[in-house]
Design an enzyme around this catalytic site. Structure first.
Site, PDB file in Angstrom:
ATOM      1  N   ASP A  11      26.914  39.274  46.395  1.00  0.00           N
ATOM      2  CA  ASP A  11      27.229  38.176  45.812  1.00  0.00           C
ATOM      3  C   ASP A  11      26.768  36.847  46.388  1.00  0.00           C
ATOM      4  OD1 ASP A  11      28.744  35.907  44.948  1.00  0.00           O
ATOM      5  OD2 ASP A  11      30.738  36.780  45.101  1.00  0.00           O
ATOM      6  N   TYR A 227      38.434  37.110  55.463  1.00  0.00           N
ATOM      7  CA  TYR A 227      38.386  37.232  54.120  1.00  0.00           C
ATOM      8  C   TYR A 227      36.969  36.403  53.594  1.00  0.00           C
ATOM      9  CZ  TYR A 227      38.674  38.068  49.187  1.00  0.00           C
ATOM     10  OH  TYR A 227      38.571  38.307  47.832  1.00  0.00           O
ATOM     11  N   LYS A 230      35.498  40.340  47.903  1.00  0.00           N
ATOM     12  CA  LYS A 230      35.748  41.747  48.154  1.00  0.00           C
ATOM     13  C   LYS A 230      34.347  42.438  48.206  1.00  0.00           C
ATOM     14  CE  LYS A 230      39.462  43.394  48.253  1.00  0.00           C
ATOM     15  NZ  LYS A 230      39.520  44.361  49.256  1.00  0.00           N
TER      16      LYS A 230
HETATM   17  P1  13P Z   1      34.291  38.274  44.805  1.00  0.00           P
HETATM   18  O1  13P Z   1      34.266  39.322  46.006  1.00  0.00           O
HETATM   19  O2  13P Z   1      33.813  39.237  43.540  1.00  0.00           O
HETATM   20  O3  13P Z   1      33.506  37.044  45.016  1.00  0.00           O
HETATM   21  O4  13P Z   1      36.121  38.103  44.418  1.00  0.00           O
HETATM   22  C1  13P Z   1      36.448  37.312  45.429  1.00  0.00           C
HETATM   23  C2  13P Z   1      37.966  36.687  44.955  1.00  0.00           C
HETATM   24  O5  13P Z   1      38.683  36.357  45.966  1.00  0.00           O
HETATM   25  C3  13P Z   1      38.132  36.663  43.438  1.00  0.00           C
HETATM   26  O6  13P Z   1      39.588  36.264  43.212  1.00  0.00           O
HETATM   27 MG    MG Z   2      32.109  40.130  43.401  1.00  0.00          MG
HETATM   28 MG    MG Z   3      32.427  35.729  44.363  1.00  0.00          MG
HETATM   29 MG    MG Z   4      32.524  40.281  46.748  1.00  0.00          MG
END
Ligand code: 13P
Ligand code: MG
Ligand code: MG
Ligand code: MG
Ligand code: 13P
Length: 363
Positions: A11, A227, A230
């Site tokens: 990302d 964090y 994801k």
């Molecule tokens: P991503 O890992 O896809 O950027 O998602 C992050 C997130 O917290 C979505 O609410």
């Molecule tokens: Mg993502």
């Molecule tokens: Mg993202």
């Molecule tokens: Mg992600």
């Protein structure tokens, strides 16, 4: 001809929020990989996206964990991050957790699934890519593809599959791995892979040791210590012959199941199969999406893709996922929609507990 198939993703910035990738970033990635192809570093490539994750699908002959390939992928993500910064996309460079490349992209934020194999007379592969979920999301579908006869009739009626497969399972907490043979060890194996957050399936092999499936299993939160988004995993699956048929490989996604991820990486939600164009996590930053891109390899050339989940036969799965999304959302901030305390990607528990410490009286 020995070919390595590398799928490396990151990302590098979301458009808008975490919902999609910007076309200019994909274009920049395409330019970089075209150059790598011109320079004979890679045989072929395909750039795509799943939600806000940029996906580099590459073939070459340098084997897995090759420094030159990983460095080129890293540099591509860095260039795309510059585009994302210029457009002020959300979370530009989100998954690039290191300042500079250092030998292997694993452990630096981006996810990678790779496999090296002798290209067969016909080599169909399916590449699964997901957004708003974590590496354990492949556990149930890999189990169904390679060990469940109710999904894969080939396990029962195809002579070259009847003996079963071997699963490589990782313990991401204790950094250990174990190989299970199926069908004879399925009950033992399910004790572990039924807890997908801790025990993701890393790879599947035939009984002769030929690679059948390979997935990314990095844990961003472990790498970063906090964090940062994801893991949004990828998985490569070889099809036909000694492996499940393409339709058997796609079949698990006809029944949406619950995965960890969704809003702020802290919720259970249904995984929804879509075409690339519809991989747009929107409602409550979701529901989590999975795409499936099919290729025939020809001397390492990626003939394709076929965008499998764009097909009408997955309409009902999307409808079911939407219904499940309503069911889960009704719980708001309550479990079992919200993840249990120790699995939430972020939490205010320490601060709030500290603030209220004195007001907690013995029972
Ligand atoms: P991503 O890992 O896809 O950027 O998602 C992050 C997130 O917290 C979505 O609410
Ligand atoms: Mg993502
Ligand atoms: Mg993202
Ligand atoms: Mg992600
Ligand atoms: P074909 O006879 O069209 O090759 O189909 C075989 C098969 O395995 C379908 O799942």
């Amino acid at each position: 001809m020995k070919i390595t198939l590398s799928v490396i993703k990151a990302d590098i910035g979301g458009f808008v929020g975490h919902s999609d990738s910007h076309p200019e970033c994909l274009c920049e990635a395409d330019n970089k990989l075209a150059k790598a192809k011109q320079n004979d570093l890679i045989i072929d490539y395909h750039v795509t996206k799943c939600g806000d994750d940029l996906q580099l699908i590459m073939t070459h002959q340098k084997g897995e964990n090759n420094t030159d390939i990983h460095e080129m992928a890293w540099n591509t993500f860095v260039s795309c991050t510059e585009v994302a910064k210029r457009l002020k996309l959300y979370g530009a460079g989100q998954d690039l957790l290191a300042d500079a490349f250092s030998g292997n992209i694993k452990g630096m934020g981006p996810g990678a699934a790779e496999m090296e194999f002798e290209e067969r007379i016909s080599e169909p592969v399916v590449i699964f890519m997901a957004d708003k979920t974590s590496s354990g999301a492949w556990n149930m579908p890999l189990y169904k593809m390679f060990a469940d006869p109710f999904n894969t009739i080939g396990l029962v009626i195809a002579e070259n599959m009847h003996q079963g497969f071997k699963f490589e399972v990782h313990d991401v907490k204790d950094s250990k791995k174990i190989i299970f043979s199926t069908p004879e060890e399925i009950y033992d194996m399910l004790v572990f892979i039924g807890a997908p957050n801790r025990y993701p399936v890393k790879a599947v092999y035939t009984r002769n040791g030929e690679i059948a499936a390979s997935s990314s299993t990095q844990k961003l939160a472990f790498i970063a210590g906090r964090y940062v988004g994801k893991d949004d995993p990828v998985c490569i699956v070889r099809c036909q012959g000694a492996f499940p048929a393409v339709g058997e490989v796609l079949e698990p996604f006809a029944t949406p199941y619950l995965v960890e991820g969704w809003m702020r990486g802290s919720h259970w939600g249904p995984i929804m199969p879509t075409g690339v164009a519809d991989s747009l996590p929107t409602r409550f930053d979701g529901p989590p999406r999975v795409i499936a891109q099919g290729f025939q390899l020809s001397q390492g050339k990626l003939v394709g893709p076929r965008d499998f989940f764009a097909d009408v036969s997955y309409d009902q799965a999307r409808e079911m996922a939407n219904k499940m999304a309503y069911m889960m959302r009704q719980h708001g901030p309550f479990e079992p929609h919200r993840l249990p305390l120790d699995e939430m990607e972020y939490t205010t528990m320490p601060q709030v507990s500290r603030k209220l410490a004195e007001r907690f009286k013995p029972l």
